[in-house]
Design an enzyme around this catalytic site. Structure first.
Site, mmCIF file in Angstrom:
data_model
loop_
_atom_site.group_PDB
_atom_site.id
_atom_site.type_symbol
_atom_site.label_atom_id
_atom_site.label_comp_id
_atom_site.label_asym_id
_atom_site.label_seq_id
_atom_site.Cartn_x
_atom_site.Cartn_y
_atom_site.Cartn_z
ATOM 1 N N ASP A 87 -11.433 89.183 5.402
ATOM 2 C CA ASP A 87 -12.886 89.222 5.236
ATOM 3 C C ASP A 87 -13.288 88.614 3.893
ATOM 4 O O ASP A 87 -14.205 87.800 3.804
ATOM 5 C CB ASP A 87 -13.391 90.665 5.311
ATOM 6 N N GLU A 97 -19.455 87.360 15.349
ATOM 7 C CA GLU A 97 -19.044 86.482 14.254
ATOM 8 C C GLU A 97 -18.793 85.065 14.761
ATOM 9 O O GLU A 97 -19.371 84.086 14.266
ATOM 10 C CB GLU A 97 -17.774 87.063 13.639
#
Length: 639
Positions: A308, A104
């Site tokens: 998220d 990420e």
């Protein structure tokens, strides 16, 4: 998924001709000309404050770049040079909260670098990702390991789907902005390798238990393995990227078919996942969802809006700004910003139920950036309040700056009109990259440790001589009642009832099996522990009646953590028929509940000393009384 991988350089063979520069218009459902067609990007900072000049915006971005990337303050920077190899300099983006590396952060760092026109830093990060994260062999060949130590040791062999998406998009943009180089810096070729694996892993490098990253529902899966590919994460849905892939992908064997598939994937995110995920009043989405968008509860409270799910708003905003194909993105953005405004511009929380009940009291700059970026899908005074709030956020310092800092930087780029599409300039087939030698490693014989099994005797212990028992708990006495554990020749069972009749909002029943006998006679200490750090998987036999899911928890040696329920768990869908469930021992499968925060223990801290395995049902019925039972058979760990 958990095997030790060959770390040789990898490149899957490149295929057919690439697309030419972007066309005048997209096929399919294009109705509103976004920046992809017009070449014009909104600048929300100047919409809010027309006095801001381009130089002011650039200074804001340059300040963020210095703070997070090229500065030397270890309380501020995220970017760390890491020597060099045969391909050139190496560098990584550090998760400063956990002192590790994640796909990420690496892929976000590369996207920020290409948008900032920082080729040297981009190449160093890509070199590190390619050299240390990309799997050259084993079941995950072609995917990027999502979680590594700073020395390059893989902590989890699995990929995280958002990392591959951002790697591919950033590489395509690098090709467009700087042109393609040789070897690993043939950006188009490397991007197409990633796109091909995402769609065709099962054809290119098949392996048991590993799947394509996009399933038959035309949606990105949470993790492409058979444990986690039955649900998704709506923040991984980036239709703006998918529509670009639909124009630029070389395709695996069939360019036209793959481009059409990417277009379908974009449409599915816009018309199926997002509409199902967005709450009709608050605009909040869950962290994890089913493929129809409905919340999916697994690994703690991920059916809620949390860290998220912040990114879903950015995905709407970018999609609206670049393509403008889904008019509802304005509706969703207005809904979300209206909710957050009512919560308080200077205090809206980080975590909510989808219905809008705050679950914490934190107010994060990364969250501000994401809600502000939703403004690319809408406009007006309310939206400009969030743009102003983003402008006024300070660059983030301290241990936990990693995630919030990266999201802040992406938000600043979007609000400055500097998050742009760079179409690959050179059509045609890139120079092929060398295929790595396929190293065939004979599989090591599976080693098993039987943690707990059952026979007719002894009556009150496992075959291994360890204890088993159960316990019940509820907010109000009497709402959860468990009968004593019963045992037969192969399993143990607990029958129980659960209700909210007394006013409980939480409660549960757990049956546990210890791995070793406890002979010290002290009820205030846990039983002796078993070292499982070298094990990569477990199997457990389970069945249940009256409930559809059970939670499997690995409990370590810290009694305080055990009492708080903050050891790692995995949620298993069960039936009345006894079945053997195979679970991987990785962070994508087991994680502490989200409410635990910093007090939760991950697998790395738990596996060196596992005291017991617990199986729990903590779902109270909405009304009435739930009569249920759970049955546990043999528990084994494998490597």
């Amino acid at each position: 998924m958990k095997n030790v991988m060959n770390t040789a350089a990898i490149s899957l063979a490149l295929l057919t001709a690439l697309s030419s520069c972007r066309p005048a218009a997209l096929p399919s459902d294009d109705t509103t000309a976004g920046a992809y067609v017009s070449g014009k990007y909104r600048v929300p900072f100047q919409e809010w404050n027309p006095q801001l000049k381009k130089a002011d915006l650039q200074a804001k971005l340059d300040g963020a770049w210095t703070h997070y990337f090229t500065g030397t303050d270890d309380n501020a920077r995220l970017y760390y040079p890491d020597g060099q190899n045969a391909n050139g300099p190496l560098a990584y983006v550090l998760d400063t909260g956990n002192n590790d590396i994640r796909s990420e952060g690496m892929s976000y760092g590369m996207m920020i670098a290409v948008q900032m026109n920082k080729k040297a830093e981009f190449d160093a990060m890509w070199n590190w990702a390619y050299s240390k994260m990309l799997q050259a062999g084993g079941p995950q060949r072609g995917y990027f390991a999502w979680h590594l130590k700073t020395d390059g040791t893989k902590l989890d062999q699995n990929p995280a789907s958002d990392g591959e998406e951002y790697f591919a998009a950033a590489l395509m943009f690098a090709s467009g902005r700087w042109g393609d180089g040789a070897g690993i810096y043939n950006y188009q070729g490397q991007a197409n390798n990633i796109l091909n694996i995402m769609l065709h892993k099962e054809d290119i490098a098949p392996a048991p238990g590993v799947s394509n990253m996009f399933g038959p529902d035309n949606q990105v899966v949470f993790v492409p393995d058979t444990t986690n590919n039955t649900f998704t994460d709506p923040s991984y849905h980036v239709p703006a990227f998918y529509d670009l892939f639909a124009q630029w992908a070389a395709g695996y064997k069939d360019e036209a078919a793959d481009r059409a598939r990417w277009a379908k994937i974009a449409t599915t995110s816009r018309t199926v996942q997002f509409p199902g995920a967005v709450h009709p009043e608050t605009g909040l989405s869950a962290n994890y969802t089913r493929f129809d968008g409905s919340p999916y509860k697994i690994y703690g409270d991920n059916d809620q809006y949390g860290y998220d799910a912040w990114r879903v708003a950015m995905n709407w905003g970018m999609d609206a700004a670049w393509f403008g194909k889904q008019p509802q993105e304005k509706v969703w953005a207005d809904r979300l910003q209206t909710f957050m405004e009512k919560e308080g511009m200077d205090k809206f929380a980080n975590v909510y139920t989808r219905e809008g009940v705050a679950q914490d009291e934190y107010h994060d700059s990364g969250h501000i950036a994401m809600v502000a970026t939703a403004g690319l899908a809408t406009s007006g005074p309310r939206s400009q309040k969030f743009t102003e709030a983003l402008w006024n956020t300070e660059y983030i310092t301290g241990q936990y700056r990693y995630y919030s800092g990266l999201l802040q930087f992406l938000g600043l780029l979007n609000a400055s009109g500097e998050y742009k599409i760079y179409a690959p300039k050179t059509p045609g087939t890139p120079a092929p990259l060398p295929e790595p030698p396929v190293v065939v490693v004979p599989p090591a014989p599976t080693q098993k440790l039987t943690f707990g099994s059952f026979a007719a005797a002894p009556a009150n212990a496992t075959v291994q001589g360890a204890a088993f028992a159960n316990y019940a708990y509820s907010e109000k006495p009497g709402d959860v009642v468990a009968k004593a554990v019963t045992k037969d020749a192969t399993a143990i069972s607990t029958a129980y009832t659960m209700s909210k009749a007394g006013g409980s909002s939480f409660g549960g029943v757990a049956t546990f099996v210890e791995g070793k006998a406890d002979n010290d006679g002290d009820s205030n200490t846990l039983a002796p522990a078993t070292d499982l750090k070298s094990y990569t998987g477990m199997t457990i036999q389970l069945s249940a009646t009256g409930t559809a899911q059970l939670q499997v928890k690995l409990v370590g040696t810290d009694k305080k953590v055990s009492d708080s329920g903050c050891y790692p768990v995995h949620l298993v869908d069960v039936t009345a028929a006894q079945a053997t469930y195979t679970l991987q021992l990785d962070d994508a499968t087991f994680a502490p509940r989200s409410y635990c925060g910093a007090g939760g223990k991950g697998l790395a801290e738990t596996l060196p000393g596992v005291v017991r395995v617990e199986v729990e049902d903590n779902v109270l019925p909405a009304s009435g009384t739930k009569a249920a039972s759970m049955t546990i058979g043999t528990i084994e760990f494998t490597k």
